[in-house]
Design a protein around this motif. Structure first.
Motif, mmCIF file in Angstrom:
data_model
loop_
_atom_site.group_PDB
_atom_site.id
_atom_site.type_symbol
_atom_site.label_atom_id
_atom_site.label_comp_id
_atom_site.label_asym_id
_atom_site.label_seq_id
_atom_site.Cartn_x
_atom_site.Cartn_y
_atom_site.Cartn_z
ATOM 1 N N ARG A 204 2.419 7.352 6.685
ATOM 2 C CA ARG A 204 2.903 6.657 5.485
ATOM 3 C C ARG A 204 1.736 6.217 4.609
ATOM 4 N N GLY A 205 1.839 6.477 3.322
ATOM 5 C CA GLY A 205 0.771 6.110 2.396
ATOM 6 C C GLY A 205 -0.342 7.136 2.328
ATOM 7 N N GLY A 206 -0.137 8.304 2.940
ATOM 8 C CA GLY A 206 -1.197 9.298 3.049
ATOM 9 C C GLY A 206 -1.565 10.035 1.777
ATOM 10 N N SER A 207 -0.877 9.761 0.665
ATOM 11 C CA SER A 207 -1.202 10.459 -0.592
ATOM 12 C C SER A 207 -2.597 10.090 -1.095
ATOM 13 N N ASP A 208 -3.014 8.831 -0.916
ATOM 14 C CA ASP A 208 -4.380 8.434 -1.285
ATOM 15 C C ASP A 208 -5.390 9.259 -0.492
ATOM 16 N N PHE A 209 -5.130 9.394 0.792
ATOM 17 C CA PHE A 209 -6.013 10.151 1.682
ATOM 18 C C PHE A 209 -6.096 11.604 1.219
ATOM 19 N N THR A 210 -4.957 12.181 0.854
ATOM 20 C CA THR A 210 -4.929 13.555 0.346
ATOM 21 C C THR A 210 -5.853 13.699 -0.855
ATOM 22 N N ALA A 211 -5.733 12.777 -1.807
ATOM 23 C CA ALA A 211 -6.544 12.845 -3.022
ATOM 24 C C ALA A 211 -8.029 12.783 -2.685
ATOM 25 N N ALA A 212 -8.405 11.900 -1.766
ATOM 26 C CA ALA A 212 -9.810 11.765 -1.386
ATOM 27 C C ALA A 212 -10.303 13.015 -0.654
ATOM 28 N N LEU A 213 -9.468 13.590 0.210
ATOM 29 C CA LEU A 213 -9.852 14.812 0.935
ATOM 30 C C LEU A 213 -10.049 15.987 -0.022
ATOM 31 N N LEU A 214 -9.164 16.119 -1.015
ATOM 32 C CA LEU A 214 -9.305 17.201 -1.993
ATOM 33 C C LEU A 214 -10.520 16.964 -2.881
ATOM 34 N N ALA A 215 -10.762 15.695 -3.248
ATOM 35 C CA ALA A 215 -11.955 15.377 -4.042
ATOM 36 C C ALA A 215 -13.217 15.782 -3.284
ATOM 37 N N GLU A 216 -13.232 15.488 -1.982
ATOM 38 C CA GLU A 216 -14.374 15.871 -1.150
ATOM 39 C C GLU A 216 -14.501 17.385 -1.060
ATOM 40 N N GLY A 217 -13.390 18.056 -0.792
ATOM 41 C CA GLY A 217 -13.421 19.499 -0.626
ATOM 42 C C GLY A 217 -13.824 20.245 -1.884
ATOM 43 N N LEU A 218 -13.483 19.678 -3.052
ATOM 44 C CA LEU A 218 -13.773 20.328 -4.334
ATOM 45 C C LEU A 218 -15.099 19.874 -4.940
ATOM 46 N N GLY A 219 -15.772 18.911 -4.296
ATOM 47 C CA GLY A 219 -17.027 18.399 -4.841
ATOM 48 C C GLY A 219 -16.825 17.568 -6.091
ATOM 49 N N ALA A 220 -15.725 16.804 -6.156
ATOM 50 C CA ALA A 220 -15.421 15.995 -7.345
ATOM 51 C C ALA A 220 -16.380 14.806 -7.447
ATOM 52 N N ASP A 221 -16.544 14.314 -8.685
ATOM 53 C CA ASP A 221 -17.383 13.137 -8.926
ATOM 54 C C ASP A 221 -16.598 11.843 -8.771
ATOM 55 N N THR A 222 -15.320 11.884 -9.179
ATOM 56 C CA THR A 222 -14.499 10.673 -9.150
ATOM 57 C C THR A 222 -13.104 10.984 -8.611
ATOM 58 N N CYS A 223 -12.469 9.923 -8.104
ATOM 59 C CA CYS A 223 -11.098 10.024 -7.622
ATOM 60 C C CYS A 223 -10.363 8.780 -8.108
ATOM 61 N N GLU A 224 -9.279 8.985 -8.872
ATOM 62 C CA GLU A 224 -8.511 7.864 -9.415
ATOM 63 C C GLU A 224 -7.217 7.683 -8.629
ATOM 64 N N ILE A 225 -6.927 6.444 -8.263
ATOM 65 C CA ILE A 225 -5.685 6.091 -7.579
ATOM 66 C C ILE A 225 -4.859 5.255 -8.551
ATOM 67 N N TRP A 226 -3.799 5.848 -9.102
ATOM 68 C CA TRP A 226 -2.959 5.159 -10.082
ATOM 69 C C TRP A 226 -1.708 4.639 -9.380
ATOM 70 N N THR A 227 -1.475 3.345 -9.539
ATOM 71 C CA THR A 227 -0.375 2.694 -8.836
ATOM 72 C C THR A 227 0.359 1.760 -9.802
#
Length: 453
Positions: A204-227
Motif C-alpha cells: 500500500r502506498g507503493g506508487s511513490d516507490f515506483t516513481a523513485a525506482l523509475l527515476a533511478e533507472g532512467l537517470g532522472a535529476d528530480t522526482c516530484e510527488i504530487w498529493t
C-alpha cells in the motif's frame, strides 16, 4: 534515439486524490504542461478505487455484494470517461480492463490466493493511467499509456514484492528512454511483475516507490510527488491545526519520517533518491503555486527537532525464557525467525530473561499474516506475550543523541502519559515512544506545542 540519459529529466507521481476525477486530472495536466522536463508520469488509482478493490480481495462477500462494489468502481470510471473529448478512443480498452477485473473479483479462490489479489488490485492504477494519458493528449501534450510491468521487475512476494534494481535499470533504459524525446509516458504506480510475468504489487502506498525506482533507472535529476497537501508538515495537519509545511528535508530525515508513519511518503521512496542523489519534491496538485518541500542530500539548516510522526496499529511482542541468561543462541534464534518472515522490527528492549520488540500490524495486510506465523513459530520454544492497541510516536531531527537538553524537553512534554517503550540513541535522527492508541493524538499535540509552537 540511443538510450542515454535525458538532461534535467523529471518523473512526476500523482496520488489518488490528484487523479480522483476529471477536474483533478486537469490540474495535473497543467502541472505537466508547465514543466517540459516531465517525461514520465506515475499515477495511483483514482481516490476510493483501491479501497473498494481491497474490500473485494480480503472480505468474504456474496456475488451480489461483489457486483455492487464493481458498480461503485465503474461509477467512478464512467464519470471520468464521459468528461473526455474522445471517450470512444478509450472505452474499448476500459471495457477490457473491466472484464478482466470482473472475472478476478468473482474468482472462487480470490480470498485464498495472494497472486489473484495482486492481479485484482493492479486494475485501479491501470484504469487511471489509461484515462490520464487521454487527458494529457487532450491538453496537447503527446502522451502514451505504458504498462509498467514490462519494466518494474520484482520477486514473487505477492502483496509486498521486492524490486530487482538491476533489471529495472536495464529495462527502463531500453523500453522507456527512447520514447521520452518527444512523448510523455504515463504509467502505473504500485504495480510490478515477477520473473514469470505474474502481476505483483509493492504494498500500500507503493506508487511513490515506483516513481523513485523509475527515476533511478532512467537517470532522472528530480522526482516530484504530487498529493493533496502542500509538502511535508511538522506533523499530520489532521492531528493539529498548528502543523506547518517544511521548506526542506534531508534524505535521512525524510526516510525516518516515512518509516515512522508520515503518510505523505512511502518508506522506501528515499532509498533510490539517496543512491542516485535525485532531488525529491512534495507538493499539492490542487495548489501547485504554493510550493512544497524539497528533499535533498544536504539542507541549509539541521535543527534538533524537524517533525513528529505517528504510526498506528503497532503490536509489542515480548519473548521470554528463564534460560535466556545461559543461552547465547536465544536472541539469534528469535531474530532468525523474524528475518525468515522478512519482518521489520522497529523498537527493541532487552532484560536478563526477555526481549521486547514492536511490529507494524495493519489490518488486511501481508504483515498481519506474517506476524501471526512468526508468533506461532516463536511460541514453540519460548513464552510469547502479544500486546496490541499501541501507536508509535517519533520525533525526527538531527544530532538528537549528542545535543544537550534535546531529550529532556521531549520527556517533559509527555510527562502525563504512559510510555510503554522508548527507543533512543541508536540513530541521531529520532526518538520513538510507544504509547496507547487512545493517547497518541494527544501525545503528538503535546510534543508539537513544546517543540514547534
Amino acid at each position: 534515439m540511443s538510450n542515454t540519459a535525458i538532461k534535467n529529466l523529471n518523473v512526476a507521481k500523482f496520488g489518488g486524490t490528484s487523479v480522483a476525477n476529471f477536474a483533478a486530472m486537469e490540474n495535473c495536466a497543467n502541472i505537466i504542461k508547465n514543466n517540459p522536463n516531465t517525461k514520465v508520469v506515475v499515477v495511483s488509482a483514482s481516490a476510493g478505487v483501491t479501497n473498494l478493490l481491497v474490500d473485494i480481495a480480503y472480505t468474504a462477500m456474496s456475488k451480489q455484494q461483489i457486483k455492487q462494489k464493481l458498480t461503485e468502481i465503474d461509477n467512478i470510471q464512467q464519470a471520468i470517461l464521459q468528461a473526455l473529448e474522445n471517450p470512444d478512443e478509450v472505452e474499448p480498452k476500459l471495457q477490457q480492463l473491466q472484464s478482466s477485473l470482473s472475472d478476478l473479483a468473482l474468482h472462487e479462490e480470490m480470498l485464498h490466493r495472494a497472486d489473484l489479489k495482486d492481479a485484482l488490485l493492479s486494475h485501479g492504477e491501470r484504469m487511471s493511467s489509461l484515462f490520464f494519458s487521454a487527458v494529457l493528449n487532450q491538453f496537447d501534450v503527446k502522451a502514451e499509456n505504458f504498462d509498467v510491468r514490462k519494466v518494474l521487475k520484482t520477486d514473487s512476494e505477492f502483496g509486498q514484492a521486492v524490486p530487482n534494481l538491476e533489471q529495472i535499470g536495464v529495462a527502463a533504459k531500453q523500453l522507456m528512454l527512447p520514447s521520452l524525446v518527444d512523448t510523455v509516458l504515463v504509467t502505473q504506480g504500485f504495480v510490478g511483475s515477477d520473473q514469470q510475468g505474474n502481476t505483483t504489487t509493492l504494498g500500500r502506498g507503493g506508487s511513490d516507490f515506483t516513481a523513485a525506482l523509475l527515476a533511478e533507472g532512467l537517470g532522472a535529476d528530480t522526482c516530484e510527488i504530487w498529493t493533496d497537501v502542500i509538502g511535508v508538515y511538522t506533523t499530520d495537519p489532521r492531528i493539529t491545526d498548528a502543523a506547518r509545511p517544511l521548506p526542506e528535508l534531508s534524505f535521512e530525515e525524510a526516510a525516518e519520517m516515512a518509516t515512522f508513519g508520515a503518510k505523505v511518503l512511502h518508506p522506501a521512496t528515499m532509498e533510490p533518491a539517496l543512491r542516485q542523489d535525485i532531488k525529491v519534491f512534495v507538493g499539492s496538485s490542487k495548489e501547485p503555486e504554493k510550493g512544497g518541500t524539497w528533499i535533498v542530500r544536504d539542507c541549509t539548516t539541521e535543527p534538533s527537532y524537524r517533525a513528529i510522526t505517528r504510526r498506528k496499529e503497532q503490536v509489542m511482542v515480548t519473548v521470554k525464557t528463564p534460560k535466556m541468561m545461559y543461552a547465547q543462541g536465544f536472541l539469534q534464534k528469535v531474530f532468525t525467525i523474524i528475518a525468515e518472515h522478512k519482518l521489520s522490527v522497529d523498537l527493541i528492549t532487552t532484560s536478563e530473561i526477555s526481549v521486547s520488540f514492536t511490529l507494524d500490524n495493519p489490518a488486511n495486510s501481508v504483515l498481519k499474516r506474517l506476524n501471526q506465523e512468526t508468533i506461532e513459530e516463536l511460541s514453540q520454544f519460548c513464552e510469547v506475550l502479544v500486546e496490541e492497541n499501541y501507536d508509535l510516536v517519533t520525533v525526527v531531527g538531527n544530532n538528537m543523541h549528542s545535543a544537550a537538553g534535546v531529550s529532556s524537553k521531549i520527556f517533559a512534554a509527555v510527562a502525563d502519559y504512559n510510555l510503554r517503550m522508548i527507543c533512543y540513541g541508536a540513530n541521531p535522527h529520532n526518538l520513538s515512544l510507544l504509547v496507547n492508541d487512545s493517547d497518541s493524538k494527544d501525545v503528538v499535540c503535546a510534543l508539537h506545542r513544546a517543540l514547534f509552537e
